[in-house]
Motif scaffolding. Structure first.
Motif, PDB file in Angstrom:
ATOM      1  N   LYS A   5      -1.714   1.038   7.151  1.00  0.00           N
ATOM      2  CA  LYS A   5      -1.167   2.373   6.927  1.00  0.00           C
ATOM      3  C   LYS A   5      -0.569   2.436   5.520  1.00  0.00           C
ATOM      4  O   LYS A   5       0.391   1.723   5.206  1.00  0.00           O
ATOM      5  N   ILE A   6      -1.139   3.300   4.688  1.00  0.00           N
ATOM      6  CA  ILE A   6      -0.729   3.404   3.290  1.00  0.00           C
ATOM      7  C   ILE A   6       0.001   4.718   3.061  1.00  0.00           C
ATOM      8  O   ILE A   6      -0.527   5.796   3.347  1.00  0.00           O
ATOM      9  N   ASP A  60       2.517  -0.010   5.601  1.00  0.00           N
ATOM     10  CA  ASP A  60       2.121  -1.360   5.192  1.00  0.00           C
ATOM     11  C   ASP A  60       2.124  -1.502   3.667  1.00  0.00           C
ATOM     12  O   ASP A  60       2.191  -2.617   3.144  1.00  0.00           O
ATOM     13  N   GLY A  61       2.010  -0.390   2.966  1.00  0.00           N
ATOM     14  CA  GLY A  61       2.018  -0.408   1.516  1.00  0.00           C
ATOM     15  C   GLY A  61       2.086   1.010   0.983  1.00  0.00           C
ATOM     16  O   GLY A  61       2.015   1.985   1.749  1.00  0.00           O
ATOM     17  N   LYS A  87       7.470  -3.113   0.173  1.00  0.00           N
ATOM     18  CA  LYS A  87       6.083  -3.331   0.603  1.00  0.00           C
ATOM     19  C   LYS A  87       5.181  -3.435  -0.635  1.00  0.00           C
ATOM     20  O   LYS A  87       5.610  -3.100  -1.747  1.00  0.00           O
ATOM     21  N   PRO A  88       3.933  -3.872  -0.487  1.00  0.00           N
ATOM     22  CA  PRO A  88       3.025  -3.910  -1.644  1.00  0.00           C
ATOM     23  C   PRO A  88       2.824  -2.504  -2.224  1.00  0.00           C
ATOM     24  O   PRO A  88       2.664  -1.532  -1.488  1.00  0.00           O
ATOM     25  N   VAL A  89       2.849  -2.427  -3.544  1.00  0.00           N
ATOM     26  CA  VAL A  89       2.743  -1.145  -4.251  1.00  0.00           C
ATOM     27  C   VAL A  89       1.525  -1.185  -5.176  1.00  0.00           C
ATOM     28  O   VAL A  89       1.316  -2.144  -5.927  1.00  0.00           O
ATOM     29  N   PHE A  90       0.740  -0.105  -5.132  1.00  0.00           N
ATOM     30  CA  PHE A  90      -0.446   0.048  -5.969  1.00  0.00           C
ATOM     31  C   PHE A  90      -0.296   1.357  -6.744  1.00  0.00           C
ATOM     32  O   PHE A  90       0.031   2.394  -6.154  1.00  0.00           O
ATOM     33  N   SER A 116       8.622  -6.080 -10.595  1.00  0.00           N
ATOM     34  CA  SER A 116       8.709  -6.548  -9.209  1.00  0.00           C
ATOM     35  C   SER A 116       7.414  -7.226  -8.766  1.00  0.00           C
ATOM     36  O   SER A 116       6.312  -6.782  -9.104  1.00  0.00           O
ATOM     37  N   ASP A 117       7.557  -8.272  -7.989  1.00  0.00           N
ATOM     38  CA  ASP A 117       6.384  -8.945  -7.414  1.00  0.00           C
ATOM     39  C   ASP A 117       5.653  -8.051  -6.432  1.00  0.00           C
ATOM     40  O   ASP A 117       4.495  -8.339  -6.077  1.00  0.00           O
ATOM     41  N   SER A 118       6.294  -6.986  -5.977  1.00  0.00           N
ATOM     42  CA  SER A 118       5.653  -6.092  -5.011  1.00  0.00           C
ATOM     43  C   SER A 118       4.565  -5.240  -5.645  1.00  0.00           C
ATOM     44  O   SER A 118       3.680  -4.732  -4.934  1.00  0.00           O
ATOM     45  N   VAL A 119       4.623  -5.035  -6.968  1.00  0.00           N
ATOM     46  CA  VAL A 119       3.615  -4.218  -7.651  1.00  0.00           C
ATOM     47  C   VAL A 119       2.361  -5.068  -7.852  1.00  0.00           C
ATOM     48  O   VAL A 119       2.378  -6.046  -8.602  1.00  0.00           O
TER      49      VAL A 119
END
Length: 333
Positions: A5-6, A60-61, A87-90, A116-119
């Motif tokens: 789920k994005i 989820d991101g 969460k993971p970011v795009f 951030s490591d999330s990006v």
């Protein structure tokens, strides 16, 4: 296995032509493998109800994108929230609207955000934005650049009547524009003297469309048709059927180009200059208050070359491939 789920972060829901097209492009390329949902639930600040804020943890991101989002003068509470970094970011298809500012509190915030490591992924829509972003924001990961994401999407086919020559006009309502379309009217009248039929295309609907429609009605003469629709594909077709377009809006330029229609841009913003430089069409860069604007109306417009149109579409689609690869590495290990 359920699809990840994005949460989609962008200027979605206001009825702005380009951002709603951006949403359609996301759906076309991502919806087979990802469950997409807009994160905000209000069209006024603070944009999020308490329920929407609480729901952020359930995604989820996050996918952030849609335009001039790296503003060195302000940090939007819609686009750049610390909660997203849980969460993971795009980040896909963004631009930098002001390349002159090199230092500010907002830029410091962006540096921290993109450290951030999330990006996981960052795509800029033109090389000028990428160069500025890499130097000034100095992100932790390597960035990529591809043309505006809307170039990648499929648009409906159109048929032009070879007997008719159509000029499309796209205006906008904005607090900085106070009844200053006098030179545009002069250009439109020049086009009519050269045999063009005129259609005024309202490239917005919903909340934003109301203001643009009012401006369009005030501008239009009795023999000029007004096109207003909340159907994005109908708006695309109305642009594609033109032979020439005068536009205050960037994505009318994008969509017109997808149909090989030359679009004379009426606002000399950074993103317009960057795209025209890429397209090698400086003749199409104009300004709505230029007293010489009418001279830009050609008796026979020179279309955007089909090879360039295909390249823009191919490169933008490759941008989505890069985004999907990055997302798949996170969610489909």
């Amino acid at each position: 296995m359920s699809k990840p789920k994005i949460g989609l972060v962008g200027y979605f829901g206001w009825g702005n032509f380009g951002d709603e097209l951006f949403m359609e492009a996301h759906k076309q390329f991502l919806s087979d493998d990802y469950d997409l949902e807009v994160v905000h639930d209000q069209l006024d600040q603070p944009y999020f109800s308490n329920a929407a804020l609480n729901k952020l943890k359930d995604y989820d991101g996050f996918l952030i994108g849609g335009g001039d989002l790296v503003n060195p003068n302000a940090v939007s509470s819609l686009y750049w929230r610390e909660e997203y970094l849980q969460k993971p970011v795009f980040v896909h298809g963004i631009g930098c609207p002001n390349l002159k500012v090199k230092q500010s509190r907002a830029l410091d915030y962006f540096h921290n955000f993109f450290s951030s490591d999330s990006v996981k992924y960052i795509c800029l829509r033109d090389i000028e934005s990428k160069n500025y972003f890499d130097t000034v924001i100095n992100p932790k990961i390597e960035t990529v650049t591809y043309p505006d994401a809307v170039f990648a999407m499929d648009v409906p086919t159109i048929k032009r009547d070879p007997k008719n020559k159509i000029l499309g006009v796209v205006l906008r309502s904005h607090k900085s524009l106070i009844g200053e379309y006098e030179q545009v009217r002069k250009a439109v009248d020049e086009a009519k003297s050269l045999g063009y039929q005129v259609r005024i295309i309202v490239a917005a609907f919903g909340k934003l469309g109301e203001g643009d429609l009012t401006v369009s009605k005030e501008f239009a003469s009795t023999d000029e048709n007004i096109i207003y629709s909340n159907d994005l594909m109908e708006l695309c077709k109305s642009l594609g059927e033109c032979n020439l377009v005068l536009s205050m809006k960037f994505h009318a330029l994008v969509v017109g180009s997808m149909y090989s229609v030359p679009v004379i841009q009426l606002s000399s913003t950074q993103k317009n200059r960057n795209l025209f430089r890429y397209m090698q069409r400086p003749d199409l860069l104009g300004n709505y208050h230029d007293s010489e604007l009418y001279r830009k109306i050609p008796p026979i417009p020179a279309p955007i070359h089909s090879l360039l149109v295909r390249k823009l579409k191919r490169d933008a689609a490759q941008g989505y491939s890069a985004l999907i690869d990055s997302m798949n590495k996170v969610f489909y290990k």
